[in-house]
Design a protein around this motif. Structure first.
Motif, PDB file in Angstrom:
ATOM      1  N   ASN A   1       0.508 -20.631 -29.853  1.00  0.00           N
ATOM      2  CA  ASN A   1       0.101 -19.465 -29.270  1.00  0.00           C
ATOM      3  C   ASN A   1       1.209 -18.166 -29.138  1.00  0.00           C
ATOM      4  OD1 ASN A   1      -2.667 -20.181 -28.754  1.00  0.00           O
ATOM      5  ND2 ASN A   1      -2.356 -20.453 -26.579  1.00  0.00           N
ATOM      6  N   ALA A   2       2.451 -18.893 -29.193  1.00  0.00           N
ATOM      7  CA  ALA A   2       3.555 -17.975 -29.259  1.00  0.00           C
ATOM      8  C   ALA A   2       3.496 -17.247 -30.508  1.00  0.00           C
ATOM      9  CB  ALA A   2       4.824 -18.592 -29.207  1.00  0.00           C
ATOM     10  N   LEU A   3       3.215 -17.782 -31.490  1.00  0.00           N
ATOM     11  CA  LEU A   3       3.096 -17.402 -33.028  1.00  0.00           C
ATOM     12  C   LEU A   3       2.071 -16.336 -33.029  1.00  0.00           C
ATOM     13  CD1 LEU A   3       3.925 -16.984 -36.111  1.00  0.00           C
ATOM     14  CD2 LEU A   3       2.527 -18.845 -36.502  1.00  0.00           C
TER      15      LEU A   3
ATOM     16  N   GLY B   1      12.971 -14.052 -22.925  1.00  0.00           N
ATOM     17  CA  GLY B   1      14.198 -13.922 -23.953  1.00  0.00           C
ATOM     18  C   GLY B   1      13.878 -12.863 -25.033  1.00  0.00           C
ATOM     19  N   GLY B   2      14.451 -12.789 -25.840  1.00  0.00           N
ATOM     20  CA  GLY B   2      14.463 -11.910 -26.861  1.00  0.00           C
ATOM     21  C   GLY B   2      15.731 -11.315 -27.512  1.00  0.00           C
ATOM     22  N   PRO B   3      16.067 -10.131 -28.264  1.00  0.00           N
ATOM     23  CA  PRO B   3      17.108  -9.674 -28.710  1.00  0.00           C
ATOM     24  C   PRO B   3      18.361  -9.277 -27.403  1.00  0.00           C
ATOM     25  CG  PRO B   3      15.607  -8.954 -30.067  1.00  0.00           C
ATOM     26  CD  PRO B   3      14.892  -9.658 -28.970  1.00  0.00           C
ATOM     27  N   MET B   4      17.790  -8.633 -26.403  1.00  0.00           N
ATOM     28  CA  MET B   4      18.537  -8.193 -25.278  1.00  0.00           C
ATOM     29  C   MET B   4      19.251  -9.393 -24.629  1.00  0.00           C
ATOM     30  SD  MET B   4      14.966  -8.001 -25.120  1.00  0.00           S
ATOM     31  CE  MET B   4      13.700  -8.021 -24.022  1.00  0.00           C
TER      32      MET B   4
ATOM     33  N   ALA C   1       8.335 -12.854 -27.832  1.00  0.00           N
ATOM     34  CA  ALA C   1       7.264 -13.724 -27.876  1.00  0.00           C
ATOM     35  C   ALA C   1       7.536 -15.365 -28.116  1.00  0.00           C
ATOM     36  CB  ALA C   1       6.244 -13.361 -28.771  1.00  0.00           C
ATOM     37  N   HIS C   2       8.505 -15.531 -29.012  1.00  0.00           N
ATOM     38  CA  HIS C   2       8.733 -16.898 -29.149  1.00  0.00           C
ATOM     39  C   HIS C   2       9.579 -17.672 -28.266  1.00  0.00           C
ATOM     40  CE1 HIS C   2       6.857 -17.246 -33.034  1.00  0.00           C
ATOM     41  NE2 HIS C   2       7.185 -15.978 -33.452  1.00  0.00           N
TER      42      HIS C   2
ATOM     43  N   TYR D   1       3.417  -7.120 -24.321  1.00  0.00           N
ATOM     44  CA  TYR D   1       4.305  -8.273 -23.797  1.00  0.00           C
ATOM     45  C   TYR D   1       5.532  -7.869 -24.338  1.00  0.00           C
ATOM     46  CZ  TYR D   1       6.275 -12.775 -23.190  1.00  0.00           C
ATOM     47  OH  TYR D   1       7.130 -13.933 -22.628  1.00  0.00           O
ATOM     48  N   TYR D   2       5.837  -7.329 -25.440  1.00  0.00           N
ATOM     49  CA  TYR D   2       7.186  -7.016 -25.747  1.00  0.00           C
ATOM     50  C   TYR D   2       7.807  -5.859 -24.777  1.00  0.00           C
ATOM     51  CZ  TYR D   2       5.955  -9.005 -30.195  1.00  0.00           C
ATOM     52  OH  TYR D   2       5.451  -9.943 -31.432  1.00  0.00           O
ATOM     53  N   CYS D   3       6.988  -4.804 -24.710  1.00  0.00           N
ATOM     54  CA  CYS D   3       7.203  -3.771 -23.746  1.00  0.00           C
ATOM     55  C   CYS D   3       7.664  -4.166 -22.247  1.00  0.00           C
ATOM     56  CB  CYS D   3       6.406  -2.610 -23.980  1.00  0.00           C
ATOM     57  SG  CYS D   3       6.502  -1.554 -25.023  1.00  0.00           S
TER      58      CYS D   3
END
Length: 453
Positions: free
Chosen positions: A66-68, A131-134, A287-288, A371-373
């Motif tokens: 579901n993350a993908l 998580g994510g780049p930040m 998302a991942h 979700y990203y925002c």
């Protein structure tokens, strides 16, 4: 307003210019070589892990599958329909080859993004994994680099309202009005209700929605494309000949096609490929990072399939439909070209298929980008920003569906490119971490998880 538009156009020309494309490709090539081409050699393992990832495997919020699907919800969109057509219109059939090359090295970029996202993710005050780049900038590079992570979050937070929300709502409204006569305001209100109903369920509802709808929409679109290709099966060998021949040689004007130089094929193939699969932009790892996985590499392998599915599979079917039907010489571009290609092979229903596909693809992009925002604004302002964000995001499609968005599109596209700069810097600086984690996995665990590869 004209001065502001000119300034943004100037900035867009810089951030989406040759240096950015070289940087995106360069980081992808560097990571592919540094990973010893494992992202290509281990594609069967990645597919097996995707199948196994339908169930939870470790700590996190949603299943690896579901993350993908959440990431694919955001990436499979108008770029797969309009972007491919634009690349062929400007760069010729050879642009498709360079889209493929971009995807193959982009798989390593997406792999590295997901590995770092899981490695450096955090648990917020609600007990939710984020998580994510930040986060991998802050936690991987240290506090002195936190400002760079904040820049990424700021660019993503604003870009999403354009490229991930209002522009998508406008695409849905245009498609439904053209094909079925649905008023723009009706589409806007309908989208606001649907988006709100998904968004206020949090990441679990978003993931469940994506896990159900994304596979269906992708398979349906590819299936429709396959029907068109089979109807024109005699033209398939020539289509591939055009792709490979004109990736390295110019193509002359024919019909409504103006001709294209090799440089145009490379530039627009790379640009449209990146726009479609978002490898290097830093969106998908958000998302991942929420995946319930055993470790960073297992999720990295699943994540890289997003680029493969988006570009190597979905975009290829669009390209073959356009080339085998001969529509690419019509002089049309964008979604109109893809619609003409389907209509040529399937009279009476082809244009409706594209209208529905555009609407569904744009809607899922709107959900995925929410979700990203949300995570970007949470990083900047804390969890108190979540509910206000969801309200504003749910209402924004009403404006997006009913107003002209040429400037919003231009600004969002510029901010989208600016997202990539902090992310690519982090990927380059943290590449030793990615290489070390990958080496350990493939040396000690890659062959010990009852997998056939």
């Amino acid at each position: 307003m004209e001065a502001l538009t000119s300034a943004v156009k100037w900035l867009s020309g810089i951030v989406w210019g040759v240096p950015m494309l070289v940087l995106l490709l360069g980081v992808g090539i560097f990571l592919t070589i540094g990973l010893r081409f494992r992202t290509l050699r281990n594609l069967p393992l990645a597919l097996w892990m995707l199948w196994r990832g339908r169930a939870a495997e470790g700590k996190g919020e949603i299943t690896p599958f579901n993350a993908l699907m959440t990431a694919l919800a955001a990436t499979i969109g108008t770029g797969n329909i309009a972007g491919v057509a634009t690349a062929i219109f400007i760069g010729g059939p050879g642009a498709v080859f360079w889209m493929w090359m971009t995807a193959l090295v982009g798989m390593a970029t997406k792999f590295a993004e997901a590995v770092l996202a899981v490695r450096y993710r955090e648990v917020d005050e609600r007990g939710v994994y984020v998580g994510g780049p930040m986060y991998y900038i802050k936690n991987g590079l240290g506090p002195r680099w936190a400002w760079l992570g904040a820049c990424f979050a700021l660019f993503a937070g604003f870009a999403g309202f354009g490229i991930g929300n209002t522009v998508q709502a406008n695409s849905v409204a245009d498609a439904l009005e053209a094909a079925f006569g649905v008023p723009f305001w009706t589409t806007g209100v309908m989208l606001a209700i649907l988006v709100g109903s998904v968004l206020f369920g949090g990441v679990h509802r978003i993931a469940a929605f994506a896990g159900t709808l994304v596979p269906v929409m992708a398979i349906t679109y590819v299936g429709a494309g396959l029907v068109v290709i089979l109807l024109n099966i005699h033209a398939v060998p020539d289509a591939f000949r055009l792709i490979f021949a004109h990736a390295f040689s110019p193509i002359a004007a024919t019909g409504g096609f103006a001709g294209a130089a090799v440089w145009a094929a490379i530039r627009f193939g790379v640009a449209r490929g990146i726009f479609s699969n978002e490898a290097g932009l830093g969106s998908a790892p958000i998302a991942h990072a929420a995946a319930e996985c055993k470790g960073p590499v297992s999720q990295g392998l699943v994540a890289m399939l997003g680029t493969f599915i988006d570009t190597i599979i979905v975009c290829t079917f669009t390209a073959l439909v356009i080339l085998t039907t001969g529509a690419w010489t019509s002089g049309k571009t964008g979604a109109e070209l893809t619609s003409l290609a389907f209509e040529t092979a399937l009279p009476g229903v082809g244009s409706e298929i594209i209208a529905i596909a555009l609407a569904v693809f744009a809607f899922t992009t709107l959900i995925g980008w929410s979700y990203y925002c949300e995570r970007s604004w949470q990083y900047l302002l804390g969890v108190k920003a979540i509910i206000p964000f969801r309200i504003v995001w749910s209402l924004a499609p009403i404006a997006g569906a009913t107003v002209k968005l040429s400037f919003v599109w231009l600004l969002a596209d510029t901010l989208n490119a600016l997202m990539a700069i902090p992310n690519l810097i982090a990927l380059a600086l943290l590449s030793p971490v990615v290489f070390a984690i990958a080496r350990e996995f493939f040396a000690t665990r890659g062959k010990s998880e009852n997998n056939p590869f």
